[in-house]
Design an enzyme around this catalytic site. Structure first.
Site, PDB file in Angstrom:
ATOM      1  N   GLU A  44      94.659  -3.470  19.702  1.00 15.71           N
ATOM      2  CA  GLU A  44      95.900  -4.514  19.476  1.00 15.71           C
ATOM      3  C   GLU A  44      96.870  -4.277  18.644  1.00 15.71           C
ATOM      4  O   GLU A  44      98.146  -4.329  18.902  1.00 15.71           O
ATOM      5  CB  GLU A  44      95.225  -5.913  19.147  1.00 15.71           C
ATOM      6  CG  GLU A  44      94.224  -6.305  19.947  1.00 15.71           C
ATOM      7  CD  GLU A  44      92.730  -6.029  19.561  1.00 15.71           C
ATOM      8  OE1 GLU A  44      91.686  -6.726  19.840  1.00 15.71           O
ATOM      9  OE2 GLU A  44      92.604  -4.638  19.165  1.00 15.71           O
ATOM     10  N   ALA A  48      65.903  13.852  38.014  1.00 16.11           N
ATOM     11  CA  ALA A  48      66.385  14.731  38.995  1.00 16.11           C
ATOM     12  C   ALA A  48      65.019  14.692  39.807  1.00 16.11           C
ATOM     13  O   ALA A  48      63.955  15.127  39.275  1.00 16.11           O
ATOM     14  CB  ALA A  48      66.874  16.117  38.755  1.00 16.11           C
ATOM     15  N   GLY A  53      59.592  13.095  30.428  1.00 13.84           N
ATOM     16  CA  GLY A  53      59.104  13.145  31.383  1.00 13.84           C
ATOM     17  C   GLY A  53      58.442  11.846  31.909  1.00 13.84           C
ATOM     18  O   GLY A  53      58.795  10.501  31.492  1.00 13.84           O
TER      19      GLY A  53
END
Length: 327
Positions: A50, A154, A258
């Site tokens: 701003e 993945a 994992g």
């Protein structure tokens, strides 16, 4: 409303990766249909969006409309309160995408503006959604006292993270792997479980993407870490450790697995966002690691719903993005 707010969101993105622990904010000043000032927050200690936009507008800010992605702050920090600067500049109308949940502001900025006779309008719909997504880490950190947690994985088309023998290099393609490094560069911390740390000895750093800074690299679980590891061990209960990390200004945590760690986060309701890189491969069988390990839902009624599902093509892979918790 649409064009100036859209521009403000674009400007805010220029601060991605440099504003922490502050949120990304963009601002546009419009007078008589003309943009007379623009600004964005670059880094802590420097002018807020701003202030930059108002300085660019100068006297043309009087009677103008300020479009801003986040409620103007109401507290004195490294810079003066933006709400006071807006009032002093003579702005007559403020359109904000969302409010600021920081307890030092949290509606007080809007109150100051209204008390000064400034009309305040808060956006709804798509602009509010985009603004929440843009600052999802800051908003979660400010409201829940913990980092915003993204689980990245993945996997093959049949939902396996590796072959049965543990081979996971590489499940995904080169473009997907580059995106992961970009995600690390944008995160405050990256984490894996102890099993992954011992089996893969991952580096967890951001490489080849011009990272402005490197994330903290964490391992959740019981030690010891592998010999020579320079990763940081996190060994307490999840809620407590996330609160501790939040107190150290970790707003975003990229969870890379994992499956045991991911399953624990899922059961605790601590995964906010999923990023699943799906490769056109099949492993088959029931002895390859799944996306989430440990006990799962006993019925579909107990399953975890996801929303805002998006699909993106990355080379031969698909990137699925979904939210489990709204920021």
């Amino acid at each position: 409303m649409s064009v100036p707010l859209e521009r403000a969101l674009e400007l805010a993105e220029r601060g991605r990766g440099t504003t922490r622990p502050n949120p990304m904010v963009g601002a546009v000043v419009v007078r008589d249909g003309e943009v007379v000032g623009e600004g964005w927050h670059e880094r802590p200690g420097e002018p807020h969006a701003e202030a930059m936009a108002l300085a660019a507008a100068g006297e043309r800010a009087r009677g103008a409309t300020l479009y801003v992605t986040l409620e103007p702050c109401a507290h004195l920090g490294r810079t003066p309160p933006c709400a006071d600067a807006v009032v002093a500049a003579g702005i007559s109308h403020v359109v904000a995408a969302i409010g600021d949940p920081d307890p030092r502001t949290n509606g007080q900025g809007f109150e100051r503006l209204r008390a000064a006779g400034i009309e305040v309008e808060i956006a709804e719909g798509d602009f509010a959604r985009q603004a929440r997504r843009q600052n999802e880490a800051f908003l979660t950190w400010a409201t829940k006292g913990r980092p915003f947690v993204t689980y990245k994985a993945a996997m093959t088309l049949d939902g396996r993270l590796a072959a049965a023998g543990g081979d996971a290099r590489w499940v995904s393609g080169e473009e997907s792997r580059r995106r992961v490094h970009e995600l690390r560069a944008a995160s405050d911390a990256v984490a894996v479980g102890m099993g992954t740390a011992r089996a893969d000895e991952p580096r967890l750093d951001a490489r080849g993407v011009g990272a402005v800074r490197q994330p903290r690299r964490l391992v959740f679980g019981q030690g010891p870490l592998p010999d020579g590891s320079d990763l940081e061990l996190v060994s307490g209960p999840l809620d407590e450790e996330l609160a501790r990390l939040a107190g150290e200004e970790v707003q975003s945590l990229l969870l890379e697995g994992g499956p045991t760690l991911a399953g624990a986060f899922l059961r605790a309701g601590l995964i906010d966002k999923l990023l699943l890189f799906v490769a056109p491969k099949l492993v088959g069988g029931d002895d390859a690691p799944p996306l989430f390990a440990g006990p799962g839902a006993r019925s579909l009624a107990e399953s975890v719903p996801v929303g805002e599902l998006e699909v993106e093509q990355l080379g031969d892979d698909l990137l699925l993005t979904a939210y489990l918790n709204e920021p």
